[in-house]
Design a protein around this motif. Sequence first.
Motif, PDB file in Angstrom:
ATOM      1  N   GLY A  93    -142.147  -4.813 -41.119  1.00 18.31           N
ATOM      2  CA  GLY A  93    -141.888  -6.214 -40.839  1.00 18.31           C
ATOM      3  C   GLY A  93    -141.325  -6.979 -42.017  1.00 18.31           C
ATOM      4  N   ASP A  94    -140.805  -6.284 -43.005  1.00 21.17           N
ATOM      5  CA  ASP A  94    -140.229  -6.919 -44.193  1.00 21.17           C
ATOM      6  C   ASP A  94    -138.791  -6.427 -44.366  1.00 21.17           C
ATOM      7  OD1 ASP A  94    -139.531  -7.894 -46.668  1.00 21.17           O
ATOM      8  OD2 ASP A  94    -141.360  -7.248 -47.685  1.00 21.17           O
ATOM      9  N   PRO A  95    -137.824  -7.087 -43.706  1.00 19.80           N
ATOM     10  CA  PRO A  95    -136.443  -6.591 -43.757  1.00 19.80           C
ATOM     11  C   PRO A  95    -135.875  -6.463 -45.163  1.00 19.80           C
ATOM     12  CG  PRO A  95    -136.680  -8.195 -42.000  1.00 19.80           C
ATOM     13  CD  PRO A  95    -137.967  -8.221 -42.782  1.00 19.80           C
ATOM     14  N   ALA A  96    -136.196  -7.382 -46.057  1.00 14.56           N
ATOM     15  CA  ALA A  96    -135.667  -7.277 -47.421  1.00 14.56           C
ATOM     16  C   ALA A  96    -136.132  -5.988 -48.079  1.00 14.56           C
ATOM     17  CB  ALA A  96    -136.100  -8.488 -48.252  1.00 14.56           C
ATOM     18  N   LEU A  97    -137.379  -5.607 -47.827  1.00 12.69           N
ATOM     19  CA  LEU A  97    -137.921  -4.385 -48.414  1.00 12.69           C
ATOM     20  C   LEU A  97    -137.361  -3.145 -47.729  1.00 12.69           C
ATOM     21  CD1 LEU A  97    -139.822  -2.999 -50.384  1.00 12.69           C
ATOM     22  CD2 LEU A  97    -141.686  -3.329 -48.739  1.00 12.69           C
ATOM     23  N   THR A  98    -137.333  -3.145 -46.406  1.00 14.80           N
ATOM     24  CA  THR A  98    -136.831  -1.959 -45.703  1.00 14.80           C
ATOM     25  C   THR A  98    -135.357  -1.721 -46.004  1.00 14.80           C
ATOM     26  OG1 THR A  98    -136.401  -3.277 -43.710  1.00 14.80           O
ATOM     27  CG2 THR A  98    -138.526  -2.141 -43.849  1.00 14.80           C
ATOM     28  N   GLU A  99    -134.596  -2.788 -46.158  1.00 15.50           N
ATOM     29  CA  GLU A  99    -133.181  -2.630 -46.511  1.00 15.50           C
ATOM     30  C   GLU A  99    -133.036  -2.022 -47.908  1.00 15.50           C
ATOM     31  OE1 GLU A  99    -132.006  -6.532 -43.823  1.00 15.50           O
ATOM     32  OE2 GLU A  99    -131.757  -6.598 -46.015  1.00 15.50           O
ATOM     33  N   ALA A 100    -133.883  -2.442 -48.840  1.00 14.30           N
ATOM     34  CA  ALA A 100    -133.843  -1.871 -50.184  1.00 14.30           C
ATOM     35  C   ALA A 100    -134.201  -0.385 -50.154  1.00 14.30           C
ATOM     36  CB  ALA A 100    -134.791  -2.635 -51.107  1.00 14.30           C
ATOM     37  N   VAL A 101    -135.193  -0.038 -49.347  1.00 15.09           N
ATOM     38  CA  VAL A 101    -135.579   1.365 -49.229  1.00 15.09           C
ATOM     39  C   VAL A 101    -134.457   2.179 -48.575  1.00 15.09           C
ATOM     40  CG1 VAL A 101    -137.177   2.941 -48.054  1.00 15.09           C
ATOM     41  CG2 VAL A 101    -138.051   0.913 -49.252  1.00 15.09           C
ATOM     42  N   ASP A 102    -133.822   1.630 -47.552  1.00 12.05           N
ATOM     43  CA  ASP A 102    -132.699   2.329 -46.929  1.00 12.05           C
ATOM     44  C   ASP A 102    -131.574   2.554 -47.937  1.00 12.05           C
ATOM     45  OD1 ASP A 102    -133.966   2.457 -44.505  1.00 12.05           O
ATOM     46  OD2 ASP A 102    -132.943   0.718 -43.646  1.00 12.05           O
ATOM     47  N   ARG A 103    -131.422   1.640 -48.840  1.00 10.99           N
ATOM     48  CA  ARG A 103    -130.346   1.702 -49.822  1.00 10.99           C
ATOM     49  C   ARG A 103    -130.643   2.711 -50.918  1.00 10.99           C
ATOM     50  NH1 ARG A 103    -129.793  -3.492 -49.666  1.00 10.99           N
ATOM     51  NH2 ARG A 103    -131.325  -3.968 -51.276  1.00 10.99           N
ATOM     52  N   TRP A 104    -131.884   2.729 -51.410  1.00 12.16           N
ATOM     53  CA  TRP A 104    -132.181   3.470 -52.635  1.00 12.16           C
ATOM     54  C   TRP A 104    -133.160   4.623 -52.465  1.00 12.16           C
ATOM     55  CZ3 TRP A 104    -132.676  -2.126 -54.396  1.00 12.16           C
ATOM     56  CH2 TRP A 104    -131.441  -2.603 -54.876  1.00 12.16           C
ATOM     57  N   VAL A 105    -133.783   4.760 -51.285  1.00 12.66           N
ATOM     58  CA  VAL A 105    -134.765   5.827 -51.096  1.00 12.66           C
ATOM     59  C   VAL A 105    -134.386   6.768 -49.967  1.00 12.66           C
ATOM     60  CG1 VAL A 105    -137.185   6.373 -50.617  1.00 12.66           C
ATOM     61  CG2 VAL A 105    -136.617   4.345 -51.981  1.00 12.66           C
ATOM     62  N   ARG A 106    -134.048   6.227 -48.810  1.00 12.76           N
ATOM     63  CA  ARG A 106    -133.836   7.053 -47.628  1.00 12.76           C
ATOM     64  C   ARG A 106    -132.855   8.203 -47.852  1.00 12.76           C
ATOM     65  NH1 ARG A 106    -135.080   6.418 -42.386  1.00 12.76           N
ATOM     66  NH2 ARG A 106    -135.625   4.215 -42.629  1.00 12.76           N
ATOM     67  N   PRO A 107    -131.732   8.020 -48.561  1.00 12.67           N
ATOM     68  CA  PRO A 107    -130.812   9.151 -48.738  1.00 12.67           C
ATOM     69  C   PRO A 107    -131.437  10.345 -49.449  1.00 12.67           C
ATOM     70  CG  PRO A 107    -129.738   7.080 -49.304  1.00 12.67           C
ATOM     71  CD  PRO A 107    -131.197   6.775 -49.141  1.00 12.67           C
ATOM     72  N   HIS A 108    -132.484  10.102 -50.253  1.00 10.82           N
ATOM     73  CA  HIS A 108    -133.107  11.170 -51.027  1.00 10.82           C
ATOM     74  C   HIS A 108    -134.420  11.656 -50.421  1.00 10.82           C
ATOM     75  CE1 HIS A 108    -130.286   9.739 -54.059  1.00 10.82           C
ATOM     76  NE2 HIS A 108    -130.826   8.539 -53.971  1.00 10.82           N
ATOM     77  N   ASP A 109    -135.138  10.773 -49.694  1.00  9.00           N
ATOM     78  CA  ASP A 109    -136.500  11.091 -49.286  1.00  9.00           C
ATOM     79  C   ASP A 109    -136.826  10.465 -47.927  1.00  9.00           C
ATOM     80  OD1 ASP A 109    -139.147  11.835 -49.199  1.00  9.00           O
ATOM     81  OD2 ASP A 109    -139.812  10.478 -50.797  1.00  9.00           O
ATOM     82  N   PRO A 110    -136.244  10.971 -46.839  1.00 11.32           N
ATOM     83  CA  PRO A 110    -136.550  10.392 -45.520  1.00 11.32           C
ATOM     84  C   PRO A 110    -138.015  10.529 -45.136  1.00 11.32           C
ATOM     85  CG  PRO A 110    -135.242  12.409 -45.321  1.00 11.32           C
ATOM     86  CD  PRO A 110    -135.236  12.039 -46.759  1.00 11.32           C
ATOM     87  N   ASP A 111    -138.675  11.589 -45.590  1.00 15.02           N
ATOM     88  CA  ASP A 111    -140.099  11.737 -45.294  1.00 15.02           C
ATOM     89  C   ASP A 111    -140.902  10.634 -45.979  1.00 15.02           C
ATOM     90  OD1 ASP A 111    -139.694  13.959 -43.733  1.00 15.02           O
ATOM     91  OD2 ASP A 111    -140.001  15.374 -45.379  1.00 15.02           O
ATOM     92  N   GLY A 112    -140.490  10.275 -47.182  1.00 13.73           N
ATOM     93  CA  GLY A 112    -141.167   9.191 -47.884  1.00 13.73           C
ATOM     94  C   GLY A 112    -141.040   7.872 -47.162  1.00 13.73           C
ATOM     95  N   VAL A 113    -139.913   7.653 -46.498  1.00 15.35           N
ATOM     96  CA  VAL A 113    -139.716   6.419 -45.734  1.00 15.35           C
ATOM     97  C   VAL A 113    -140.659   6.396 -44.536  1.00 15.35           C
ATOM     98  CG1 VAL A 113    -138.055   5.065 -44.418  1.00 15.35           C
ATOM     99  CG2 VAL A 113    -137.324   6.239 -46.510  1.00 15.35           C
ATOM    100  N   ARG A 114    -140.803   7.518 -43.871  1.00 18.35           N
ATOM    101  CA  ARG A 114    -141.740   7.573 -42.740  1.00 18.35           C
ATOM    102  C   ARG A 114    -143.169   7.296 -43.201  1.00 18.35           C
ATOM    103  NH1 ARG A 114    -138.001  11.553 -40.952  1.00 18.35           N
ATOM    104  NH2 ARG A 114    -139.012  13.204 -42.170  1.00 18.35           N
ATOM    105  N   ALA A 115    -143.516   7.806 -44.371  1.00 14.55           N
ATOM    106  CA  ALA A 115    -144.851   7.551 -44.910  1.00 14.55           C
ATOM    107  C   ALA A 115    -145.055   6.072 -45.222  1.00 14.55           C
ATOM    108  CB  ALA A 115    -145.088   8.392 -46.163  1.00 14.55           C
ATOM    109  N   LEU A 116    -143.992   5.386 -45.626  1.00 17.85           N
ATOM    110  CA  LEU A 116    -144.096   3.950 -45.890  1.00 17.85           C
ATOM    111  C   LEU A 116    -144.417   3.181 -44.616  1.00 17.85           C
ATOM    112  CD1 LEU A 116    -141.139   3.399 -48.396  1.00 17.85           C
ATOM    113  CD2 LEU A 116    -143.580   3.163 -48.888  1.00 17.85           C
TER     114      LEU A 116
END
Length: 551
Positions: A21-44
Amino acid sequence: MRTHDVTNQVPTLQGHDVYGGDPALTEAVDRWVRPHDPDGVRALHELGRLAGTPEARTWADQADRVGPLLRTHAPTGERLDEVEFHPAYHRLMEVAVGEGLTAEPWTRPEGTGAHARRAAGFLVWSQVEAAHMCPVSMTYSAAPALLANAPGLAEQWVPGLASRGYDPVLRPRAKKPGLTVGMGMTEKQGGSDVRANTTRALAAPGGPLEGETYRLTGHKWFCSAPMSDGFLVLGQADAGVTCFLLPRVLDDGTRNAIRIQRLKDKLGNRANASSEIELEEAWALRVGDEGRGVRTIIDMVASTRLDCVLGSTATMRAALTRAVHHARHRSAFGARLVDQPLMRNVLGDLALETEAATVLGMRLAHAVDAGEHELSRLGVALGKFWVCKRTAPVVAEALECLGGNGYVEENGLARLYREAPLNSIWEGSGNVNALDVLRAIAREPASLAALGKELALARGYDPGLDAAIDACEEAGAAALADDAPWGARRLVERLALTLQAALLVRHSPGPVADAFVASRVRGEHGAVFGTLDAGLGQQAARTLIERALPS
């Protein structure tokens, strides 16, 4: 008359995904985390859903209301020097450590998004309860100090610091599935001036520890998290101030000579035990060269300062969420609060401040991932000063949005209000950080060049922002002027706001960036929150309030 029918009261805020529910945070994660660690995003997402549950809220309330208790002696008279916690505190710690929020990123390859992923998790879980994140942060921050200055100690300790196993029982390092580390830098007579420390450190080869052993004698005015497995402390060795690792339990299982004199009775941060300790020839291991203790500890301070930015952002975010939730459910003067123009101005302005802090904190964590040491050096100092300074007024305004309901303990905002000033004090007060920015610019000009490169990516968006970027590029001369310390806060404020504006221009929706540039850079704003200009502010408020707590 029926006097107890309840109407126009706000339901408890629960059941929402604090991360999703925090678009600013999820967008940052999509930008800097998801390409390297999609499992980590699911854990978030899983962590975010847990953070929004009534169970997590209960843990936070219990850990805060039933604070730590010092046990100095056993019933039979032996020294114990133990701190007892409510079981809810340990549950919070289990989640934080189990989510990899301690030192795990330092064991991952550079460029894998590990620090940004951890930063997002830290920001999410801090919104549940901030105090227990103190030992989590110090454990994260101890690893780079050990890795850079004591490879042998790092080999022994970092695997435990990076473990996802939480074990609160005091026992030797080698027998524990996971380790935490605290810190004891300041003393009664010195405070932030750690070079004034008087703790005596005498070399004592052949001690009961593997490494360069010393005996420490002294009194630490603030020792954070005294139940930790080890502490990074400073002491005066023959060559000057030196950094040491002070184990809580020696390798043979005996307790080190660390005497907890008292726990601090603090304004906030109540679930965390802060203490005064006495060292009576306690055994310690040297970290780095003698006389280089301040330089050594900077590796730890840089990381804890990043967590100050993230923790303060989390406090703002939690307060903002409560304010928006309240305004959506509470009516006054014939309309819901959220539909009334002045309240929308206030909420939109608070959301603007919070989104800017979120994007800045995540960008700084990405800089650690990317090895952008110069940008991180200056950017973290700027963020530590500005974001932490803004937290207290943001929380106060959010509390006021709830009126009297915000001032009672059961809502949670009172705890956030007590927490709000902490990070501006911890790891160097505002003046210490502002002067540190001057030193960084003067002694490490590459840090200012890195900041200029980051700002240049936003050129051409707005003439006012371009002018602010020009002024930042001239900050080197301002930092070297004879009266630079007098104007240090003003310089740091300008640099921080320009950096936040440049990041929002590149990464946030147009209305958000436009409102920030207009209000914070061009000065179309009053002295309090809720003074956004009508032209840009009304459109931005709609976007910002929805991003603050998606309906």
